[in-house]
Design an enzyme around this catalytic site. Sequence first.
Site, PDB file in Angstrom:
ATOM      1  N   TYR A  72       0.857  -1.186   0.000  1.00 17.73           N
ATOM      2  CA  TYR A  72       0.000   0.000   0.000  1.00 17.73           C
ATOM      3  C   TYR A  72       0.892   1.234   0.000  1.00 17.73           C
ATOM      4  O   TYR A  72       1.896   1.273   0.716  1.00 17.73           O
ATOM      5  CB  TYR A  72      -0.877   0.014   1.269  1.00 17.73           C
ATOM      6  N   GLU A  83      -3.387   7.582  -3.961  1.00 16.48           N
ATOM      7  CA  GLU A  83      -3.477   6.340  -3.204  1.00 16.48           C
ATOM      8  C   GLU A  83      -3.292   5.188  -4.172  1.00 16.48           C
ATOM      9  O   GLU A  83      -4.117   5.003  -5.077  1.00 16.48           O
ATOM     10  CB  GLU A  83      -4.816   6.225  -2.461  1.00 16.48           C
TER      11      GLU A  83
END
Length: 397
Positions: free
Chosen positions: A118, A206
């Site tokens: 991530y 993101e």
Amino acid sequence: MNIHEYQGKEILSSFGVRIQRGIVAHNAKEAVDAAKELTALTGTGWHVIKAQVHAGGRGKGGGVKIAKNLKEVEDITGQIIGMDLVTPQTSAEGKRVHKVLIAEDVYYPGANEPEEYYMSVLLNRSTGRNMIMYSTEGGMDIETVAEETPELIFTEEIDPSVGLMPFQARRIAFNLGLSGTAFKEMTKFVMALYTAFDKSDSSLFEINPVLKTSDDKIMAVDAKVTIDDNALFRHKDYAEMRDIREENPVEVEAKRVGLNYVDLDGNVGCMVNGAGLAMATMDLIKQAGGEPANFLDVGGTADAKRVEEALRLILKDDKVKAILINIFGGIVRCDRVAQGIVDACKNMGDAVKVPIIVRLQGTNADIAKEIIDNSGFNFFSATEFQEAADKVQEALK
Ligand code: GDP
Ligand code: MN
């Protein structure tokens, strides 16, 4: 401004960030052509069909599917386009899918297992600095990681006077447990990603997941990109990426007429001048047992035309059961605002079906109150804040 995954990837790629390559398609035929083109370009036989909507969690909702041949590309695209995709981030009605991204399958087998990480880039508002937030726990919902295993989330803050330093990129690669080729690839990826964030005037990146392929390449498989609206004037090409079908139609309309409007879930519409007073008014409504239906700052000029535009916006929301107009007349005189409200309602006829609580305070407030009280409309006038709250409560009964 939010943009689609495929557009976010275009921006990343233009700054040298490696991405999972793909081509956008609007129907099954375009999808098959895109798949053929990708096979020629990348050698991939399998493709991923990805719904393009402004919401995450598409995989969970059935908006990301693997196609092992052209027939499957055609069938899956046919299923996804036109569907109302429901994900953990959409409403229960879901979001209509108008296009898909046909992407190369990058989870191919090889020397090592593919790994997902991530990574996001955003402003840390408490320090006023950008930061990179990252984790070994990619592919899943980061809120869950933050709750259950917060020790697996790392951050790297960037000093704006020198930018992201190479040692910081190396620390990230190290914390992600990488070595050899993958380590070098990750430092390159992170440096390019930060440059892209900075140069594109984005407020959020993101990338979930960032993928380490079986042959140690690092790439962005997903891209959620938010661009700072205030910087769009210097990125005309990004401004064109706006997809208003993905946005709240009332907010789009508000932007067109130049009103600061944010849609909310409640039952009391608000029309206020000044953002601070608007916030306080929303609190007041809550205290009175209502829920604000919107945030709306009409700004300095509350004339009849402006009031009418604002009323029409508020009334597009059929949850609205009462409207509170709370205007402080400092530069603008209250009597003129009052006349504006009356004229707007005259003009709108029976479009106004809900009671309107009007609180005008400031210059000529007393004259304004008279105008409101004698208007013949379903108005409740108030001069004090609390009085306005009580009248909202009364009107909701
Ligand atoms: P999101 O669900 O909206 O976050 O969409 P993503 O783009 O993150 O895709 C969801 C999931 O699909 C990813 O976490 C991956 O596990 C999977 N996925 C994406 N691309 C590929 C691919 O090329 N091959 C395979 N096998 N899975 C993929
Ligand atoms: Mn994702």
